[in-house]
Design an enzyme around this catalytic site. Structure first.
Site, PDB file in Angstrom:
ATOM      1  N   ARG A  54      94.755  63.222 132.205  1.00 34.06           N
ATOM      2  CA  ARG A  54      95.216  63.948 133.170  1.00 34.06           C
ATOM      3  C   ARG A  54      95.577  65.730 133.440  1.00 34.06           C
ATOM      4  NH1 ARG A  54      99.900  59.390 132.016  1.00 34.06           N
ATOM      5  NH2 ARG A  54      98.557  57.010 132.755  1.00 34.06           N
ATOM      6  N   ASP A  56      98.468  68.196 134.729  1.00 32.47           N
ATOM      7  CA  ASP A  56      99.539  68.094 134.978  1.00 32.47           C
ATOM      8  C   ASP A  56      99.485  68.926 136.432  1.00 32.47           C
ATOM      9  OD1 ASP A  56     100.237  66.986 132.939  1.00 32.47           O
ATOM     10  OD2 ASP A  56      99.809  69.017 131.821  1.00 32.47           O
ATOM     11  N   ARG A 201      98.955  74.994 127.019  1.00 31.43           N
ATOM     12  CA  ARG A 201     100.209  76.274 128.136  1.00 31.43           C
ATOM     13  C   ARG A 201     100.890  75.976 127.106  1.00 31.43           C
ATOM     14  NH1 ARG A 201     102.591  72.853 132.531  1.00 31.43           N
ATOM     15  NH2 ARG A 201     103.845  74.567 132.756  1.00 31.43           N
TER      16      ARG A 201
END
Length: 257
Positions: A54, A56, A201
């Site tokens: 996945r 984000d 991140r």
């Protein structure tokens, strides 16, 4: 049309701006929903697609890999052109492959590479903004590179995961953290066997803190020895992150993109 089931892999590129992420969700548009809707229109049946992982909300992809199974007989070229005619401009199919039955875009993946772009120009850019994090002021790139090297290896990355991460284990293997200067941009490329929620991140945010002199290389090493999210750097904005590609080892696919 009926027939033996086929296992099809797609390599997708997408601009994640305005999407709630890859996964279908009730309150926001998703990339998965766009792809499944286009496939349903083309194949005249409902299709569920599985991605390598996945991404984000707001995160982009150059080489997201997905697979789906179908008894439809549309040739690969027809799938390629048909899907690209049905998908919105922000989503594109770059390649289509017919795969062996055992191939699974998520379970068969061996490594993923993410790239984070930092825009370091004095003046803002309307074109760079959707795909980078603009930072002004000096950065110690030597210290950032050294801190990045400390993150390479098999470690407990609990300090680099966001709240709500449902991973059973926080141990991951990072095989490379590279800093690359391209004109006005600093790119941080991270390759590993898997990533926790917001892990890349937070790694980027932590390296930026090192570059600004607010953290040291030793602080980064200590985060791996004594994981504590509160002591790591901030989460870098989603817009600077892109999934570059997925490696499948000895699979006939080789590497994407």
């Amino acid at each position: 049309m009926s027939g033996s089931e086929r296992n099809i892999a797609l390599v997708l590129e997408y601009d994640g701006t305005g999407y709630g992420g890859w996964q279908v969700q009730p309150n926001a548009p998703s990339i998965q929903a766009e792809v499944e809707s286009a496939l349903e229109t083309l194949l005249k049946s409902r299709v569920r697609v599985t991605a390598s992982g996945r991404t984000d909300a707001g995160v982009h992809a150059l080489g997201q890999v997905v697979h789906f199974r179908t008894r439809g007989r549309i040739p690969l070229k027809g799938l390629f052109h048909g899907l690209n005619s049905l998908l919105p401009p922000a989503v594109a199919v770059r390649r289509v492959h017919e795969m062996p039955p055992e191939f699974d875009a998520r379970r068969s993946a061996r490594e993923k590479t993410y790239r984070y772009r930092i825009h370091r120009a004095a003046a803002p850019s309307a074109f760079a903004r959707p795909f980078s994090w603009r930072l002004t002021g000096p950065l110690d790139l030597t210290a950032m590179a050294e801190a990045g090297r400390r993150l390479v290896g098999t470690h407990d990355f609990a300090a680099f995961r966001a709240a709500g991460c449902g991973a059973v284990t926080t141990v991951r293997t990072v095989t490379a953290v590279d800093l690359i200067r391209r004109g006005e941009f600093l790119e941080i490329e991270v390759t590993g066997n898997g990533f926790l929620r917001h892990m890349v991140r937070i790694m980027v945010g932590t390296l930026v803190e090192v570059g600004r002199g607010r953290m040291t290389v030793g602080d980064v090493a200590d985060l791996l020895a004594r994981p504590d999210r509160e002591r790591a750097g901030p989460t870098a904005p989603a817009r600077g992150l892109v999934l570059v590609g997925v490696r499948y080892g000895t699979s006939p696919l080789g590497s994407f993109p």
